[in-house]
Design a protein around this motif. Structure first.
Motif, short mmCIF file in Angstrom:
data_model
loop_
_atom_site.label_atom_id
_atom_site.label_comp_id
_atom_site.label_asym_id
_atom_site.label_seq_id
_atom_site.Cartn_x
_atom_site.Cartn_y
_atom_site.Cartn_z
N UNK A 34 -66.92 31.02 -21.40
CA UNK A 34 -67.22 29.61 -21.19
C UNK A 34 -68.24 29.42 -20.07
N UNK A 35 -68.07 30.18 -18.99
CA UNK A 35 -69.01 30.07 -17.87
C UNK A 35 -70.39 30.59 -18.27
N UNK A 36 -70.43 31.71 -18.99
CA UNK A 36 -71.71 32.28 -19.41
C UNK A 36 -72.46 31.33 -20.34
N UNK A 37 -71.74 30.67 -21.25
CA UNK A 37 -72.39 29.72 -22.16
C UNK A 37 -73.07 28.61 -21.36
N UNK A 38 -72.41 28.18 -20.27
CA UNK A 38 -73.00 27.13 -19.42
C UNK A 38 -74.26 27.63 -18.71
N UNK A 39 -74.42 28.95 -18.65
CA UNK A 39 -75.60 29.57 -18.02
C UNK A 39 -76.59 30.09 -19.07
N UNK A 40 -76.40 29.63 -20.32
CA UNK A 40 -77.26 30.03 -21.45
C UNK A 40 -77.10 31.49 -21.84
N UNK A 41 -75.96 32.08 -21.49
CA UNK A 41 -75.68 33.45 -21.89
C UNK A 41 -74.53 33.50 -22.88
N UNK A 42 -74.10 34.70 -23.20
CA UNK A 42 -72.98 34.88 -24.12
C UNK A 42 -72.37 36.26 -23.86
N UNK A 43 -71.09 36.39 -24.18
CA UNK A 43 -70.41 37.67 -24.00
C UNK A 43 -69.67 38.06 -25.27
N UNK A 44 -69.40 39.35 -25.38
CA UNK A 44 -68.56 39.82 -26.47
C UNK A 44 -67.72 40.99 -25.97
N UNK A 45 -66.54 41.12 -26.56
CA UNK A 45 -65.60 42.18 -26.19
C UNK A 45 -65.68 43.27 -27.26
N UNK A 46 -65.69 44.52 -26.84
CA UNK A 46 -65.82 45.61 -27.80
C UNK A 46 -65.15 46.87 -27.27
N UNK A 47 -65.04 47.87 -28.14
CA UNK A 47 -64.50 49.18 -27.76
C UNK A 47 -65.56 50.24 -28.06
N UNK A 48 -65.54 51.38 -27.36
CA UNK A 48 -66.59 52.39 -27.55
C UNK A 48 -66.72 52.86 -28.99
N UNK A 49 -65.60 52.91 -29.71
CA UNK A 49 -65.63 53.39 -31.09
C UNK A 49 -66.47 52.51 -32.02
N UNK A 50 -66.70 51.26 -31.61
CA UNK A 50 -67.46 50.33 -32.46
C UNK A 50 -68.93 50.23 -32.07
N UNK A 51 -69.38 51.18 -31.24
CA UNK A 51 -70.79 51.20 -30.83
C UNK A 51 -71.58 52.13 -31.73
N UNK A 52 -72.58 51.59 -32.41
CA UNK A 52 -73.45 52.41 -33.25
C UNK A 52 -74.70 52.81 -32.49
N UNK A 53 -75.69 53.32 -33.21
CA UNK A 53 -76.92 53.77 -32.55
C UNK A 53 -77.72 52.60 -31.98
N UNK A 54 -77.82 51.52 -32.74
CA UNK A 54 -78.65 50.39 -32.31
C UNK A 54 -77.90 49.07 -32.19
N UNK A 55 -76.64 49.06 -32.57
CA UNK A 55 -75.88 47.81 -32.49
C UNK A 55 -74.41 48.10 -32.21
N UNK A 56 -73.68 47.05 -31.89
CA UNK A 56 -72.24 47.17 -31.57
C UNK A 56 -71.49 46.06 -32.30
N UNK A 57 -70.39 46.42 -32.94
CA UNK A 57 -69.50 45.41 -33.53
C UNK A 57 -68.54 44.95 -32.44
N UNK A 58 -68.49 43.65 -32.22
CA UNK A 58 -67.62 43.13 -31.17
C UNK A 58 -67.06 41.77 -31.53
N UNK A 59 -66.33 41.21 -30.60
CA UNK A 59 -65.66 39.93 -30.80
C UNK A 59 -66.15 38.94 -29.74
N UNK A 60 -66.60 37.80 -30.19
CA UNK A 60 -67.05 36.76 -29.27
C UNK A 60 -66.15 35.54 -29.41
N UNK A 61 -65.89 34.88 -28.30
CA UNK A 61 -65.00 33.71 -28.33
C UNK A 61 -65.83 32.45 -28.55
N UNK A 62 -65.40 31.63 -29.50
CA UNK A 62 -66.07 30.38 -29.80
C UNK A 62 -65.25 29.22 -29.23
N UNK A 63 -65.64 28.67 -28.09
CA UNK A 63 -64.82 27.64 -27.43
C UNK A 63 -64.58 26.41 -28.30
#
Length: 348
Positions: A34-63
């Motif tokens: 929520x704070x990052x969105x107010x700063x024009x940023x965004x976050x996502x939660x992920x685990x190392x196993x879901x990291x590929x060569x060029x991208x990462x599968x993760x979970x982002x919260x939609x307020x």
């Protein structure tokens, strides 16, 4: 793939629980988003196993929808390490992921859990911090613990890789030769050190315990208390984010809230001497940790003062637990987002 944000893309690194779900402090992750969105940023939660060569599968919260969404992300501008399990962090896959971050020049913090005895050794080499350390040894065998016990009369036994006060025991002389062993939920008497070692020696060695001289803590209204200090880094060094008091109640082995301790406002016991001690140790600890292990953007300190007025540093936590003081948690969110912006070069 999520890429179009004028502010930083922050990756929050976690681990998978036994039931397959993602572990971690959900309320913290949501507050950061929520704070990052107010700063024009965004976050996502992920685990190392879901990291590929060029991208990462993760979970982002939609307020606005109040739920988590799984998406594909580019590699983030900065990674905040909140892996809650030592075993997960030490896994080969996780260590490989840290190597990838270094190769991609992606900053991350905090780098690791800290072994309690290794922490003691690091601080012991710092002339200023050394003055606040209770004498501590790693338990290698029966003889060294016997000598240490005889010297200090009362000692604490702590697993080198534990948190939240788990596994802490206190061993005290109870007369000429007999010993009293106390834990959060246990109380045992032994006729001699030999009897104590016969029952507990194998466990102490197997679980990599250390022994620490007991400090007779100052008391407030009849019960011992400790300082819980939250600190964060930045361009100007390390500063205090907040201080709370934790006081023992049902037992005095530890002041941790899950073990029956209670919370008190720092203002009740605040003095200029306490302030000076806390403000002096925070930058020294931050620099010592980062020099030894890699950048620590945040940490918390368990510290105290003895009946004679001597200050002590008991432990430093590299993955600070949630503070029950609302105002400290709010400042924590502010400080973390400031670090995200600084380290990812999005700061104005």
């Amino acid at each position: 793939m999520k890429t179009n944000h004028p502010g930083p893309l922050v990756g929050i690194l976690s681990a998978r629980k036994a039931d397959g779900s993602i572990a971690g402090n959900g309320p913290l992750f949501i507050a950061l988003q929520k704070k990052l969105i107010s700063l024009d940023g965004i976050s996502f939660v992920f685990i190392p196993e879901d990291a590929g060569k060029d991208h990462i599968m993760g979970y982002t919260f939609l307020p606005e929808q109040n739920h988590w969404k799984k998406e594909k992300f580019r590699y983030p501008d900065i990674v905040y390490n909140r892996i809650p399990f030592r075993k997960s962090e030490q896994s080969e896959q996780c260590q490989q992921f840290f190597t990838i971050l270094k190769e991609k020049n992606i900053p991350y913090f905090n780098p690791c859990f800290i072994d309690k005895f290794e922490l003691y050794e690091v601080f012991k080499k710092q002339p200023f911090l050394k003055t606040f350390l209770p004498e501590t040894i790693r338990i290698h065998g029966k003889k060294d613990l016997f000598i240490f016990q005889k010297k200090h009369k009362g000692i604490y036994l702590k697993p080198a890789q534990s948190s939240k006060g788990e596994g802490i025991l206190r061993l005290k002389l109870n007369g000429a030769a007999s010993l009293q062993l106390e834990g959060i939920h246990q109380h045992e008497l032994f006729k001699s050190f030999d009897h104590f070692w016969e029952k507990h020696g194998v466990e102490l060695l197997a679980k990599n315990y250390l022994a620490q001289a007991e400090i007779i803590s100052a008391k407030y209204m009849g019960n011992r208390f400790d300082f819980r200090i939250l600190a964060h880094g930045g361009d100007g060094g390390y500063t205090v984010t907040g201080v709370g008091i934790r006081q023992s109640q049902t037992q005095d082995i530890t002041t941790h809230l899950p073990s029956g301790g209670r919370l008190l406002p720092y203002e009740i016991l605040q003095t200029k001497e306490h302030d000076r001690f806390i403000e002096a140790i925070v930058p020294e600890i931050g620099m010592a940790l980062s020099d030894r292990f890699g950048y620590f953007g945040e940490f918390s300190i368990d510290a105290g003062v003895s009946m004679t007025g001597q200050y002590y540093i008991y432990e430093v936590n590299s993955k600070p637990m949630r503070f029950d003081e609302v105002e400290i948690e709010e400042r924590k969110i502010e400080q973390l987002c400031r670090i995200f912006l600084q380290l990812s070069d999005y700061e104005n």
